[in-house]
Design an enzyme around this catalytic site. Structure first.
Site, short mmCIF file in Angstrom:
data_model
loop_
_atom_site.label_atom_id
_atom_site.label_comp_id
_atom_site.label_asym_id
_atom_site.label_seq_id
_atom_site.Cartn_x
_atom_site.Cartn_y
_atom_site.Cartn_z
N HIS A 288 0.85 -1.20 0.00
CA HIS A 288 0.00 0.00 0.00
C HIS A 288 0.88 1.24 0.00
CE1 HIS A 288 0.97 -0.78 4.24
NE2 HIS A 288 1.20 0.50 4.20
N HIS B 116 5.40 6.45 -1.08
CA HIS B 116 6.15 5.24 -1.41
C HIS B 116 5.32 4.01 -1.08
CE1 HIS B 116 6.70 5.76 2.90
NE2 HIS B 116 6.77 4.44 2.94
O1 3AM Z 1 3.61 2.56 4.38
P1 3AM Z 1 4.78 2.07 5.14
O2 3AM Z 1 4.97 0.59 5.06
O3 3AM Z 1 6.03 2.83 4.87
O4 3AM Z 1 5.88 1.72 8.77
C1 3AM Z 1 4.47 1.74 8.89
C2 3AM Z 1 3.79 1.61 7.55
O5 3AM Z 1 4.46 2.45 6.64
C3 3AM Z 1 4.03 3.08 9.33
O6 3AM Z 1 2.65 3.13 8.96
C4 3AM Z 1 2.44 2.25 7.86
C5 3AM Z 1 1.35 1.26 8.18
O7 3AM Z 1 1.69 0.53 9.32
N1 3AM Z 1 4.19 3.30 10.75
C6 3AM Z 1 4.13 2.39 11.73
N2 3AM Z 1 4.35 2.97 12.91
C7 3AM Z 1 4.56 4.29 12.68
C8 3AM Z 1 4.83 5.42 13.50
N3 3AM Z 1 4.94 5.33 14.82
C9 3AM Z 1 4.46 4.50 11.28
N4 3AM Z 1 4.62 5.70 10.72
C10 3AM Z 1 4.88 6.71 11.55
N5 3AM Z 1 4.98 6.60 12.89
#
Ligand code: 3AM
Length: 177
Positions: A37, A120
Protein backbone atom coordinates in the site's frame (compact mmCIF):
# COMPACT_ATOMS: atom_id res chain seq x y z
CA UNK A 1 -7.50 0.79 20.97
CA UNK A 2 -7.35 0.76 17.20
CA UNK A 3 -4.10 1.19 15.30
CA UNK A 4 -5.08 3.03 12.12
CA UNK A 5 -3.56 4.41 8.95
CA UNK A 6 -4.89 5.79 5.67
CA UNK A 7 -3.55 4.44 2.39
CA UNK A 8 -3.99 3.88 -1.32
CA UNK A 9 -4.05 0.26 -2.41
CA UNK A 10 -2.48 -0.38 -5.84
CA UNK A 11 -4.57 -2.74 -8.03
CA UNK A 12 -3.54 -6.36 -8.64
CA UNK A 13 -1.53 -5.83 -11.89
CA UNK A 14 0.57 -3.18 -10.16
CA UNK A 15 1.05 -5.37 -7.08
CA UNK A 16 2.04 -8.23 -9.40
CA UNK A 17 4.72 -6.05 -10.98
CA UNK A 18 6.08 -5.19 -7.52
CA UNK A 19 6.03 -8.82 -6.41
CA UNK A 20 7.78 -9.88 -9.63
CA UNK A 21 10.56 -7.40 -8.86
CA UNK A 22 11.16 -8.99 -5.42
CA UNK A 23 13.98 -11.51 -5.42
CA UNK A 24 14.94 -14.33 -3.08
CA UNK A 25 17.50 -12.35 -1.13
CA UNK A 26 17.24 -13.70 2.45
CA UNK A 27 18.61 -10.38 3.72
CA UNK A 28 15.42 -8.55 2.74
CA UNK A 29 12.09 -9.23 4.48
CA UNK A 30 9.63 -8.82 1.62
CA UNK A 31 6.15 -7.40 2.14
CA UNK A 32 3.31 -9.79 1.18
CA UNK A 33 0.71 -8.92 -1.45
CA UNK A 34 -1.93 -8.16 1.22
CA UNK A 35 0.31 -5.55 2.83
CA UNK A 36 1.34 -3.55 -0.27
CA UNK A 37 0.00 0.00 0.00
CA UNK A 38 0.95 3.66 -0.20
CA UNK A 39 0.45 5.29 3.21
CA UNK A 40 -1.15 8.74 3.08
CA UNK A 41 -1.16 9.23 6.84
CA UNK A 42 -0.18 7.07 9.82
CA UNK A 43 -2.69 7.66 12.63
CA UNK A 44 -1.51 5.24 15.32
CA UNK A 45 -3.47 3.96 18.31
CA UNK A 46 -6.77 5.72 18.97
CA UNK A 47 -9.86 4.95 21.05
CA UNK A 48 -13.16 4.15 19.38
CA UNK A 49 -14.85 7.59 19.53
CA UNK A 50 -11.85 9.29 17.93
CA UNK A 51 -11.59 6.53 15.33
CA UNK A 52 -15.22 7.18 14.41
CA UNK A 53 -14.59 10.94 14.17
CA UNK A 54 -11.59 10.33 11.90
CA UNK A 55 -13.64 8.02 9.68
CA UNK A 56 -16.39 10.64 9.42
CA UNK A 57 -13.92 13.46 8.64
CA UNK A 58 -12.30 11.35 5.90
CA UNK A 59 -15.78 10.90 4.42
CA UNK A 60 -16.08 14.67 3.96
CA UNK A 61 -12.96 14.87 1.74
CA UNK A 62 -13.66 15.89 -1.84
CA UNK A 63 -10.77 15.17 -4.20
CA UNK A 64 -10.66 14.21 -7.89
CA UNK A 65 -9.36 10.83 -8.99
CA UNK A 66 -5.92 10.84 -10.57
CA UNK A 67 -3.46 8.58 -12.36
CA UNK A 68 -0.35 7.21 -10.69
CA UNK A 69 2.47 4.98 -11.83
CA UNK A 70 5.26 3.18 -10.04
CA UNK A 71 8.55 4.89 -10.79
CA UNK A 72 11.91 3.87 -9.38
CA UNK A 73 12.93 2.48 -6.02
CA UNK A 74 14.52 4.00 -2.95
CA UNK A 75 15.48 3.35 0.66
CA UNK A 76 14.83 4.79 4.10
CA UNK A 77 17.66 4.02 6.49
CA UNK A 78 17.72 4.40 10.22
CA UNK A 79 20.24 3.17 12.73
CA UNK A 80 18.23 0.02 13.39
CA UNK A 81 17.69 -0.86 9.73
CA UNK A 82 15.51 0.37 6.96
CA UNK A 83 12.84 0.01 4.35
CA UNK A 84 13.13 -0.51 0.64
CA UNK A 85 10.33 1.05 -1.40
CA UNK A 86 8.94 1.76 -4.85
CA UNK A 87 8.36 5.40 -5.72
CA UNK A 88 5.38 6.86 -7.58
CA UNK A 89 4.91 9.51 -10.22
CA UNK A 90 3.47 12.15 -10.27
CA UNK A 91 3.89 12.98 -6.59
CA UNK A 92 1.86 16.20 -6.62
CA UNK A 93 -1.71 14.81 -6.56
CA UNK A 94 -0.82 12.18 -3.99
CA UNK A 95 0.85 14.81 -1.79
CA UNK A 96 -2.23 17.04 -2.12
CA UNK A 97 -4.51 14.17 -1.15
CA UNK A 98 -2.24 13.32 1.80
CA UNK A 99 -2.44 16.97 2.93
CA UNK A 100 -6.25 16.82 2.79
CA UNK A 101 -6.24 13.57 4.75
CA UNK A 102 -3.99 15.20 7.34
CA UNK A 103 -6.34 18.20 7.62
CA UNK A 104 -9.29 15.83 8.10
CA UNK A 105 -7.37 14.04 10.87
CA UNK A 106 -6.66 17.37 12.57
CA UNK A 107 -10.33 18.38 12.25
CA UNK A 108 -11.19 15.14 14.03
CA UNK A 109 -8.82 15.99 16.89
CA UNK A 110 -5.42 14.46 15.99
CA UNK A 111 -2.12 16.30 16.01
CA UNK A 112 -0.92 17.37 12.54
CA UNK A 113 1.73 15.22 10.85
CA UNK A 114 5.02 17.12 11.15
CA UNK A 115 7.26 14.88 9.10
CA UNK A 116 7.73 15.44 5.36
CA UNK A 117 5.56 13.26 3.14
CA UNK A 118 7.47 10.86 0.85
CA UNK A 119 4.96 8.84 -1.15
CA UNK A 120 6.15 5.24 -1.41
CA UNK A 121 5.06 1.61 -1.43
CA UNK A 122 7.21 -0.33 1.04
CA UNK A 123 8.58 -3.50 -0.59
CA UNK A 124 10.86 -4.89 2.10
CA UNK A 125 12.42 -4.20 5.47
CA UNK A 126 16.00 -4.98 6.38
CA UNK A 127 18.29 -5.01 9.36
CA UNK A 128 21.24 -2.66 9.64
CA UNK A 129 23.71 -5.42 8.72
CA UNK A 130 21.83 -6.07 5.46
CA UNK A 131 21.85 -2.55 4.06
CA UNK A 132 24.20 -3.66 1.26
CA UNK A 133 21.56 -6.06 -0.09
CA UNK A 134 19.05 -3.20 -0.11
CA UNK A 135 21.47 -0.91 -1.94
CA UNK A 136 22.12 -3.68 -4.46
CA UNK A 137 18.38 -4.14 -5.08
CA UNK A 138 17.99 -0.38 -5.48
CA UNK A 139 20.77 -0.27 -8.08
CA UNK A 140 19.35 -3.19 -10.07
CA UNK A 141 15.78 -1.82 -10.05
CA UNK A 142 16.40 1.89 -10.51
CA UNK A 143 14.27 1.91 -13.68
CA UNK A 144 11.30 -0.01 -12.24
CA UNK A 145 8.19 1.46 -13.89
CA UNK A 146 4.54 0.48 -14.22
CA UNK A 147 1.74 1.55 -16.49
CA UNK A 148 -0.37 4.28 -14.90
CA UNK A 149 -3.41 3.19 -12.92
CA UNK A 150 -6.49 5.20 -11.94
CA UNK A 151 -6.60 5.99 -8.23
CA UNK A 152 -10.34 6.04 -7.52
CA UNK A 153 -10.45 5.56 -3.74
CA UNK A 154 -8.46 5.60 -0.56
CA UNK A 155 -8.81 3.37 2.46
CA UNK A 156 -8.79 3.54 6.26
CA UNK A 157 -6.88 0.48 7.48
CA UNK A 158 -6.62 -1.06 10.91
CA UNK A 159 -3.27 -2.68 11.61
CA UNK A 160 -3.12 -5.71 13.86
CA UNK A 161 0.35 -6.58 15.07
CA UNK A 162 1.13 -10.12 16.10
CA UNK A 163 4.03 -12.56 16.35
CA UNK A 164 3.37 -13.39 12.70
CA UNK A 165 3.74 -9.77 11.57
CA UNK A 166 1.27 -7.04 10.69
CA UNK A 167 -2.19 -7.81 9.36
CA UNK A 168 -4.07 -4.94 7.72
CA UNK A 169 -7.84 -4.82 7.56
CA UNK A 170 -9.94 -2.34 5.58
CA UNK A 171 -12.16 -0.40 7.98
CA UNK A 172 -13.70 2.01 5.46
CA UNK A 173 -13.10 3.18 1.92
CA UNK A 174 -13.66 6.56 0.32
CA UNK A 175 -14.36 7.33 -3.33
CA UNK A 176 -12.44 10.05 -5.18
CA UNK A 177 -13.90 12.19 -7.93
O1 3AM B 1 3.61 2.56 4.38
P1 3AM B 1 4.78 2.07 5.14
O2 3AM B 1 4.97 0.59 5.06
O3 3AM B 1 6.03 2.83 4.87
O4 3AM B 1 5.88 1.72 8.77
C1 3AM B 1 4.47 1.74 8.89
C2 3AM B 1 3.79 1.61 7.55
O5 3AM B 1 4.46 2.45 6.64
C3 3AM B 1 4.03 3.08 9.33
O6 3AM B 1 2.65 3.13 8.96
C4 3AM B 1 2.44 2.25 7.86
C5 3AM B 1 1.35 1.26 8.18
O7 3AM B 1 1.69 0.53 9.32
N1 3AM B 1 4.19 3.30 10.75
C6 3AM B 1 4.13 2.39 11.73
N2 3AM B 1 4.35 2.97 12.91
C7 3AM B 1 4.56 4.29 12.68
C8 3AM B 1 4.83 5.42 13.50
N3 3AM B 1 4.94 5.33 14.82
C9 3AM B 1 4.46 4.50 11.28
N4 3AM B 1 4.62 5.70 10.72
C10 3AM B 1 4.88 6.71 11.55
N5 3AM B 1 4.98 6.60 12.89
Amino acid sequence: MHRLFVAIRPPQPIRDLLIDAMDDSPALRWVGDDNLHLTLRFIGEVERPLADDVAAALGRIRFPGFALRISGVGRFEQRSGGALWAGVDPRKPVAELAAKVDRACVAAGLEPERRAFHPHVTLARFGRRNAAAARDFERRNADLESEPWAVTRFILFESQLSRHGAHYEEVADYALG
